[in-house]
Write an enzyme that holds these catalytic residues in place. Structure first.
Site, PDB file in Angstrom:
ATOM      1  CG  ASN A  94      -5.604  -2.943   5.564  1.00  0.00           C
ATOM      2  OD1 ASN A  94      -6.685  -3.408   5.967  1.00  0.00           O
ATOM      3  ND2 ASN A  94      -4.520  -2.927   6.318  1.00  0.00           N
ATOM      4  NE  ARG A  95     -11.164  -2.616  -0.933  1.00  0.00           N
ATOM      5  CZ  ARG A  95     -11.777  -3.636  -1.482  1.00  0.00           C
ATOM      6  NH1 ARG A  95     -11.259  -4.228  -2.537  1.00  0.00           N
ATOM      7  NH2 ARG A  95     -12.908  -4.095  -0.988  1.00  0.00           N
TER       8      ARG A  95
END
Ligand SMILES: Cc1cc2nc3c(=O)[nH]c(=O)nc-3n(C[C@H](O)[C@H](O)[C@H](O)COP(=O)(O)O)c2cc1C
Length: 217
Positions: free
Chosen positions: A195-196
């Site tokens: 999810n970065r």
């Protein structure tokens, strides 16, 4: 890339996202973590894991970057070899500050390094130069690195000239060729995560030791 290297890459892919960064060592030195990551990169099958970008700045502040090969590292710094008359070398004469960058994509890892350069000793440059293949040694003599080619075939002609000049003898280290050691003042490890929400751990050199902190991705 060989089949074995491809298989190694496949095996390694995603490992980074799954694993968080290890805890910061008690003595807060960044070199052990760099050594672990470099070892992982070598084992992963990545082509040229020792390739790093080196950025320098000219007198007007214009930055320029190029890839080089890191030939050694230890607590004193990161070493690469080049032509002392090249553009990068001329810029380093004016401004000893540099930035290095490693990107090991398959491991989803990046290492950013900032610091200052110094030349390696003549002895260290000699040792490395003589460990290279004869073709590369002649190539170092032949290339006026970063200068304009004056006429077609100039490089080949110079290669032939120096091959003849050093025929039947050891190729000497050119006085215009040698190493630079980057002494780091800042090292940042970046680990890609899901999810970065990536991990970033920074090591900043203080007077006697290293300070550490994390950054938002
Ligand atoms: C993967 C890779 C590794 C390279 N390694 C070196 C190196 O170790 N030393 C070097 O002088 N140039 C190396 N080069 C060439 C440099 O990127 C660059 O073209 C050259 O040093 C001249 O740069 P300059 O004109 O900015 O000085 C390498 C290029 C690539 C793509």
């Amino acid at each position: 890339m060989t089949l074995l290297e491809k298989l190694r890459c496949l095996f390694t892919f995603g490992q980074g996202v799954a694993l968080p960064l290890p805890p910061i060592p008690d003595d807060k030195n960044p070199f052990d973590l760099f050594a672990t990551w470099y070892d992982d990169a070598q084992k992963s099958g990545i082509l040229l894991p020792e390739a790093m970008s080196v950025s320098t700045c000219d007198a007007t502040g214009q930055p320029s970057s190029r890839m080089v090969l890191m030939k050694s590292f230890d607590r004193d710094g990161f070493v690469f070899y080049t032509n002392y008359g090249s553009r990068k070398a001329q810029e380093l004469e004016q401004n000893q500050k540099v930035a290095l960058l490693f990107h090991w994509g398959v491991l989803q890892r990046q290492v950013r390094i900032e610091g200052t350069v110094e030349k390696t000793t003549q002895q260290q440059s000699e040792q490395y130069f003589h460990s290279r293949g004869r073709g590369s040694q002649i190539g170092a003599w032949a290339s006026k690195q970063s200068q304009r080619i004056q006429y077609e075939g100039e490089l080949k002609q110079r290669e032939a000239k120096f091959s003849e000049q050093f025929k039947d003898q050891e190729v000497p280290l050119p006085e215009f060729w040698g190493g630079y050691r980057i002494k780091p003042s800042y090292i940042e490890f970046w680990q890609g995560r899901a999810n970065r929400l990536h991990d970033r751990i920074c090591f900043e050199r203080g007077d006697n030791d290293w300070h550490t902190y994390s950054l938002h991705p």
